[in-house]
Design an enzyme around this catalytic site. Sequence first.
Site, PDB file in Angstrom:
ATOM      1  N   ASP A  64       3.236   0.507  -0.223  1.00 41.48           N
ATOM      2  CA  ASP A  64       3.192   1.538   0.805  1.00 41.48           C
ATOM      3  C   ASP A  64       3.140   2.932   0.183  1.00 41.48           C
ATOM      4  O   ASP A  64       3.867   3.213  -0.775  1.00 41.48           O
ATOM      5  CB  ASP A  64       4.480   1.404   1.650  1.00 41.48           C
ATOM      6  CG  ASP A  64       4.528   2.352   2.816  1.00 41.48           C
ATOM      7  OD1 ASP A  64       3.687   2.232   3.700  1.00 41.48           O
ATOM      8  OD2 ASP A  64       5.438   3.224   2.837  1.00 41.48           O
TER       9      ASP A  64
ATOM     10  N   GLU B  53      -1.876   1.037  -0.556  1.00 38.07           N
ATOM     11  CA  GLU B  53      -2.240   1.904   0.572  1.00 38.07           C
ATOM     12  C   GLU B  53      -2.801   3.185  -0.021  1.00 38.07           C
ATOM     13  O   GLU B  53      -2.079   4.157  -0.268  1.00 38.07           O
ATOM     14  CB  GLU B  53      -1.028   2.225   1.449  1.00 38.07           C
ATOM     15  CG  GLU B  53      -1.478   2.956   2.699  1.00 38.07           C
ATOM     16  CD  GLU B  53      -0.380   3.696   3.453  1.00 38.07           C
ATOM     17  OE1 GLU B  53      -0.638   4.074   4.606  1.00 38.07           O
ATOM     18  OE2 GLU B  53       0.708   3.910   2.890  1.00 38.07           O
TER      19      GLU B  53
HETATM   20  C1  GLC Z   1       2.740   4.100   5.371  1.00 42.67           C
HETATM   21  C2  GLC Z   1       2.823   3.125   6.523  1.00 42.67           C
HETATM   22  C3  GLC Z   1       3.250   3.866   7.754  1.00 42.67           C
HETATM   23  C4  GLC Z   1       4.620   4.468   7.498  1.00 42.67           C
HETATM   24  C5  GLC Z   1       4.605   5.337   6.256  1.00 42.67           C
HETATM   25  C6  GLC Z   1       5.981   5.691   5.810  1.00 42.67           C
HETATM   26  O1  GLC Z   1       1.772   5.044   5.566  1.00 42.67           O
HETATM   27  O2  GLC Z   1       1.590   2.492   6.687  1.00 42.67           O
HETATM   28  O3  GLC Z   1       3.286   3.049   8.886  1.00 42.67           O
HETATM   29  O4  GLC Z   1       5.026   5.224   8.605  1.00 42.67           O
HETATM   30  O5  GLC Z   1       3.996   4.681   5.166  1.00 42.67           O
HETATM   31  O6  GLC Z   1       6.590   4.584   5.216  1.00 42.67           O
END
Ligand code: GLC
Length: 573
Positions: A232, A292
Amino acid sequence: MRKQIMLQMLILPAAFAVLITCSFAQPTPNQSQDNDWWKHAVFYELYPRSFADSNKDGFGDLRGITSKMDYLKQLGVDAIWLTPCYPSPQIDFGYDISDYENIDPKYGTLQDFDSMEKEGQKRGIRIIMDFVLNHTSDQHPWFISSRSSRTSPFRDWYIWRDGKGPHQPPNNWNSLFGGPAWQWDAKTGQYYYHFFYPQQPDLNWRNPAVEKAMFDVTRWWYKRGVAGFRLDAVDTLFEDPQLHDNPVLPGKNQFGDPNEKNEYDQKLPQVHEVLRALRKVADENHAVLIGETYTDNLQQLKQYYGNNEELQMPMDMMLGLVNKISAPAFRHQIALAEASGGWPVYVMNNHDIERSYDRYGDGKHNDAIAKLMAGLYLTLRGTPILYYGEEIGMQNNDPKRKEDVKDPIGKLGWPVNKGRDGERTPMQWSDGVNAGFTTGTPWLPVPPTYKTHNVATESKAPNSILEFYRHLLALRHTNQAFVEGKYVPLDESDPNVLCYLRQSEDQTVVVVLNMSSAPQRLRLDLTRTELPRKDRSGKTATTLLTTMQQAPQQVTLDHMQLDPFAVYIGSVR
Ligand code: GLC
């Protein structure tokens, strides 16, 4: 509708026969030996809270997921990425973790997790966990200790700084979720840093103890059998230690904060050191790391592959976020991914962005366009990550009133930013009560389209989006050109039709996508391409899968008629 279905079945008996037998004949991968399994796998992002509720509390859970394993198998899924289901106060619906080595009681227990994994394994479906490594919940014992006193052994596990002066945070950095990225802590008289919500304090990745603890978390889950992690928010792991102000840009963002360039709080070079080290641990465990990774250009994407020493699967969001149906724009993005030198990873949807059904739909041909998008990213060289519900054409269902919003950024940003509830609604299993998701009260309302767009109804309709996904994924798994073939763009100046070959040693498949609302004529002449001579002679294709209502079993490549938004896939002879 029924009439059209019959017609297609009659015209394409051979193609359908092949596909139907294939869809249940996916090989079950040997979980320990094939290190590159992820290259040939189809990933499915599953939001546990919204998938299937087994205990009637209105929230999805792990037992619910287990009960749907056969559905996933028949769809053609090889790996599930579970968004966080660890214990959490749920401020950010699980992205605020308070214990990395357990399951939130809302979703079940570790035993439920083990059974889910076992049922997945029986069907050749692996489990990928979401790993939130930039921050923890403010309720995590590490942070509770950290904020208890300046001398806590965990103080330096987070980022604590003095303000610039009374009531002045250390610098001008904004939180992505609105307001300053610094939260004042009266008890210890310092600010702590949070890139996201104040309840998500950032970990201090410059502290080796943090690195060790977090790496051990991955080891713990590997031992439990998980096949990898989706990392993430990797961009945000490090911040400039000197805390330079970010350059301020003109205008304000959706929360009313000044726009800024994230020069000192995102994509710092140290991120890559962590990724390399995490990759070593992953390799020792034959695991895969998905990132991500929101990138703006090829250079940034390349960096995340890091010469095959960092992420095997940095997500390429650039293709999925083209946000207009445009053959040239998609062609360009595919060329970039192909040039990255890594294995492309395509994503059209996730739990943070409006569903592609709405982003690409024109209000008139939405189902055809949903199939067109599938025809695009599921036929490219690379690994796709589906998002639950995409395969049935789920629509966004944004809250209509501020008081109904669950996602805090929707409350803060209303009405400009309505939050992310709309793309997280319950999975639509049937046209029954609550779309068959729960017999309780669902935590978010199901969109009205569940009456037509649901698994049960679409499973009975051969022309449905779901059936198209099933056939397409079966083809992807069994046709060598899709499994390992290279991508060869064709007719690169066509403004309306995106067309390419997937070509393996002994199979060539042509993919033709009409990206316009008008019928198109296509004259494909492979003799004029730069293909090796032996491959240039193909003049006809045998239809493998199409959305066209009148497609014959054989088409002549230099004389193709395409319906609006048609997908045509054929084997070239
Ligand atoms: C990432 C996740 C998102 C979350 C953020 C903070 O972007 O995909 O849903 O709010 O991280 O953890």
